[in-house]
Structures are given as C-alpha cells and as structure tokens.
Design a protein around this motif. Structure first.
Motif, PDB file in Angstrom:
ATOM      1  N   SER A   1       0.855  -1.183   0.000  1.00 51.68           N
ATOM      2  CA  SER A   1       0.000   0.000   0.000  1.00 51.68           C
ATOM      3  C   SER A   1       0.893   1.236   0.000  1.00 51.68           C
ATOM      4  CB  SER A   1      -0.898  -0.003   1.239  1.00 51.68           C
ATOM      5  OG  SER A   1      -0.111  -0.017   2.419  1.00 51.68           O
ATOM      6  N   ALA A   2       0.325   2.386  -0.301  1.00 50.90           N
ATOM      7  CA  ALA A   2       1.112   3.615  -0.394  1.00 50.90           C
ATOM      8  C   ALA A   2       1.671   3.992   0.979  1.00 50.90           C
ATOM      9  CB  ALA A   2       0.242   4.746  -0.920  1.00 50.90           C
ATOM     10  N   PRO A   3       2.892   4.529   1.016  1.00 50.15           N
ATOM     11  CA  PRO A   3       3.453   4.983   2.289  1.00 50.15           C
ATOM     12  C   PRO A   3       2.779   6.266   2.750  1.00 50.15           C
ATOM     13  CG  PRO A   3       4.903   5.601   0.503  1.00 50.15           C
ATOM     14  CD  PRO A   3       3.804   4.766  -0.103  1.00 50.15           C
TER      15      PRO A   3
ATOM     16  N   GLY B   1       4.389   1.478   3.430  1.00 52.89           N
ATOM     17  CA  GLY B   1       3.178   0.773   3.030  1.00 52.89           C
ATOM     18  C   GLY B   1       3.227  -0.686   3.454  1.00 52.89           C
ATOM     19  N   GLN B   2       2.063  -1.250   3.726  1.00 46.96           N
ATOM     20  CA  GLN B   2       1.971  -2.644   4.152  1.00 46.96           C
ATOM     21  C   GLN B   2       1.957  -3.573   2.937  1.00 46.96           C
ATOM     22  OE1 GLN B   2       1.982  -3.497   7.540  1.00 46.96           O
ATOM     23  NE2 GLN B   2       2.491  -1.313   7.601  1.00 46.96           N
ATOM     24  N   VAL B   3       2.559  -4.758   3.111  1.00 47.85           N
ATOM     25  CA  VAL B   3       2.528  -5.763   2.043  1.00 47.85           C
ATOM     26  C   VAL B   3       1.077  -6.181   1.816  1.00 47.85           C
ATOM     27  CG1 VAL B   3       3.254  -8.068   1.344  1.00 47.85           C
ATOM     28  CG2 VAL B   3       4.850  -6.574   2.561  1.00 47.85           C
ATOM     29  N   LEU B   4       0.651  -6.138   0.569  1.00 49.48           N
ATOM     30  CA  LEU B   4      -0.734  -6.453   0.233  1.00 49.48           C
ATOM     31  C   LEU B   4      -0.900  -7.950  -0.016  1.00 49.48           C
ATOM     32  CD1 LEU B   4      -1.339  -3.503  -2.246  1.00 49.48           C
ATOM     33  CD2 LEU B   4      -2.206  -3.703   0.090  1.00 49.48           C
ATOM     34  N   PRO B   5      -2.041  -8.508   0.346  1.00 48.31           N
ATOM     35  CA  PRO B   5      -2.267  -9.939   0.105  1.00 48.31           C
ATOM     36  C   PRO B   5      -2.402 -10.238  -1.386  1.00 48.31           C
ATOM     37  CG  PRO B   5      -4.249  -8.894   0.961  1.00 48.31           C
ATOM     38  CD  PRO B   5      -3.159  -7.874   1.058  1.00 48.31           C
ATOM     39  N   PHE B   6      -2.162 -11.477  -1.734  1.00 46.17           N
ATOM     40  CA  PHE B   6      -2.191 -11.904  -3.139  1.00 46.17           C
ATOM     41  C   PHE B   6      -3.521 -11.564  -3.801  1.00 46.17           C
ATOM     42  CE2 PHE B   6      -3.344 -15.320  -6.182  1.00 46.17           C
ATOM     43  CZ  PHE B   6      -2.424 -15.022  -7.169  1.00 46.17           C
ATOM     44  N   GLU B   7      -4.622 -11.793  -3.103  1.00 46.31           N
ATOM     45  CA  GLU B   7      -5.945 -11.566  -3.696  1.00 46.31           C
ATOM     46  C   GLU B   7      -6.135 -10.101  -4.092  1.00 46.31           C
ATOM     47  OE1 GLU B   7      -5.324 -13.164  -0.909  1.00 46.31           O
ATOM     48  OE2 GLU B   7      -5.739 -15.213  -1.603  1.00 46.31           O
ATOM     49  N   THR B   8      -5.516  -9.187  -3.325  1.00 41.78           N
ATOM     50  CA  THR B   8      -5.666  -7.762  -3.604  1.00 41.78           C
ATOM     51  C   THR B   8      -4.890  -7.346  -4.844  1.00 41.78           C
ATOM     52  OG1 THR B   8      -5.986  -7.288  -1.256  1.00 41.78           O
ATOM     53  CG2 THR B   8      -5.332  -5.437  -2.654  1.00 41.78           C
ATOM     54  N   VAL B   9      -3.693  -7.910  -5.017  1.00 42.16           N
ATOM     55  CA  VAL B   9      -2.829  -7.489  -6.130  1.00 42.16           C
ATOM     56  C   VAL B   9      -2.989  -8.370  -7.363  1.00 42.16           C
ATOM     57  CG1 VAL B   9      -1.142  -6.469  -4.582  1.00 42.16           C
ATOM     58  CG2 VAL B   9      -0.866  -8.851  -5.262  1.00 42.16           C
TER      59      VAL B   9
END
Length: 264
Positions: free
Chosen positions: A112-114, A218-226
């Motif tokens: 996610s954005a910082p 930013g937080q690492v996004l889950p696979f489903e989101t990206v």
C-alpha cells in the motif's frame, strides 16, 4: 557523387523521405553529442509503421477510426494499424500459475502507499519571474543556514513560512503519493526519516525547505488484492512480446534499406 549523411529509408520499394524522418526524430531522445541516435530511432519507427501499413493493406483491412477522447479521433492510418494488431497479434494467455509465481518472487514489491509526516518552509515566488525567484531562493538559503536539522529549530523557523502551515510550525501532517506537486514529492522520497533537504527545492509555488519527520512504510498487500494488477502487467508484457515477434517476422520477409529493426 556525394553520399547523403542520412539517406532516405526504403521499405519494400516505398520511400520514406529524410524530411519525414527529421520531423519524427524530434520525438526520440538521444545524447546531445549523438544526434544520429535520434535519427536512427526515427528511421526505425517509420520503417515499422510502413511495414504495418503495408501488411494491413495486403490483408484488405478497412480502418474504423475510434474516438480517443471527446472530439479527438484516430486518423485513418492509426486505425488501420490498430485493426492489424487486433487481428494479427494473439498473445499467450496469462495463467493463474504465472500470476502467483510473479507474486511469490517478491511479495514485498506489492505494498500500500506509504505515509509521510512532513513539515516545510515555503518562500513563495513566481518561478517564471527571475528576480522574484532569485530573491525567494536567497531567503530560503538564509533560513536553511540557521537550521540545525532538529524538529524544534525547524518549527521556529517555519513561523516565517509563506504557507498557511506556518501557524503549525510548518507541519503539513501525513501525506501520501500524489498529495503534493511532483518536485516536492521527488525531494521527499530522497529523504531519510528525520532528514531535511540540503538545498532549497523549487516548485510552482516557490522555494521549499522540507523535513521528513517520520514515515510509515506501506503494508505488504495480500495476493488476492494485487492479483488484478499482476494479471494486467503480465498481459501487457505478453502483448508486447507478441507484437515484437510479429514486427520481426514482417522485417525478415521485407527488403529495407536506410534503417534497421535491430534494438537501438
């Protein structure tokens, strides 16, 4: 007989005059001391365009111009090339396995954005007015010379800022990508937490001294989101590979002088 420095390009007997290449060269970058590179890029681009148009006409395709934006339409040749590419290029489908493999290579790339906690001091001016800009820059440098890098001295100096944030010691709060003008954000991205710009930064608003108080990565996004983003990127890459292969195939069957399709 004098041989021209930049000859015409001929593609399957079709001449692309040097004047057209010179006009196209303005759209291509090259080192200042190597203008021939821009010329070669332009010659290559127009040779590829000629190949595509020749192939489209050979297939009997008919242009159907589309509206690119309100009131702006494709020209006939653009529509003809698009029709050819839509017909001829069939990239390999992107599989779920490829999407997951791309993500698993480095999940940390997808965040996610910082958020940046930022303060600044603005010496406002019209950058287009040389005298005004020079005076504002001199003022910014004088302020910068009084700072010790600490938050307290920055907040005191920010009382002289031309921004409304002066009342808050120059504090802008938390901002993210796209919340400021590009010049400001570019300088901000180069700062360490607790760091301050070593030189004033010019933007459309004037000269800034910028301090990065804190940063929340930013937080690492889950696979489903990206998943959709990765799929689009892989589809775009597959289309680019297929289009390069298609153009290369046309080039192998063509007779071309004055230009090369090899990477420049």
């Amino acid at each position: 007989m004098t041989v021209p420095l930049f000859p015409d390009v001929v593609v399957n007997g079709e001449i692309i005059p040097s004047a057209a290449i010179a006009a196209e060269a303005q759209n291509h970058t090259a080192p200042k001391d190597k203008p021939g590179i821009a010329w070669r890029k332009a010659a290559q681009a127009l040779a590829i365009r000629a190949l595509l148009l020749q192939e489209a006409r050979a297939r009997g395709l008919v242009p159907d111009p589309q509206e690119l934006a309100p009131g702006r339409w494709e020209i006939g040749e653009e529509a003809l090339i698009r029709a050819l590419l839509d017909t001829a290029i069939q990239p390999e489908p992107v599989t779920e396995e490829a999407i997951r493999a791309a993500w698993e290579t480095d999940p940390g790339r997808y965040r996610s954005a910082p958020l940046w906690d930022v303060s600044h001091i603005l010496c406002a001016c019209d950058p287009g007015d040389a005298a005004s800009s020079a005076a504002a820059e001199a003022r910014a440098r004088a302020i910068l010379g009084r700072l010790d890098g600490g938050a307290e001295s920055f907040a005191r100096a920010a009382r002289d800022s031309d921004c409304g944030s002066a009342a808050q010691g120059g504090h802008l709060g938390q901002i993210g990508p796209g919340d400021t003008v590009p010049e400001f954000e570019a300088a901000l991205r180069g700062l360490p937490e607790g760091g301050m710009t070593a030189e004033p930064v010019l933007s459309r608003h004037g000269w800034h001294i910028i301090r990065l108080n804190a940063v929340a990565p930013g937080q690492v996004l889950p696979f489903e989101t990206v998943h959709p983003r990765i799929a689009r990127a892989l589809e775009k890459a597959a289309w680019a590979r297929a289009s390069r292969d298609f153009v290369a195939g046309l080039g192998r069957r063509a007779t071309i002088t004055g230009a090369s399709l090899a990477p420049i």
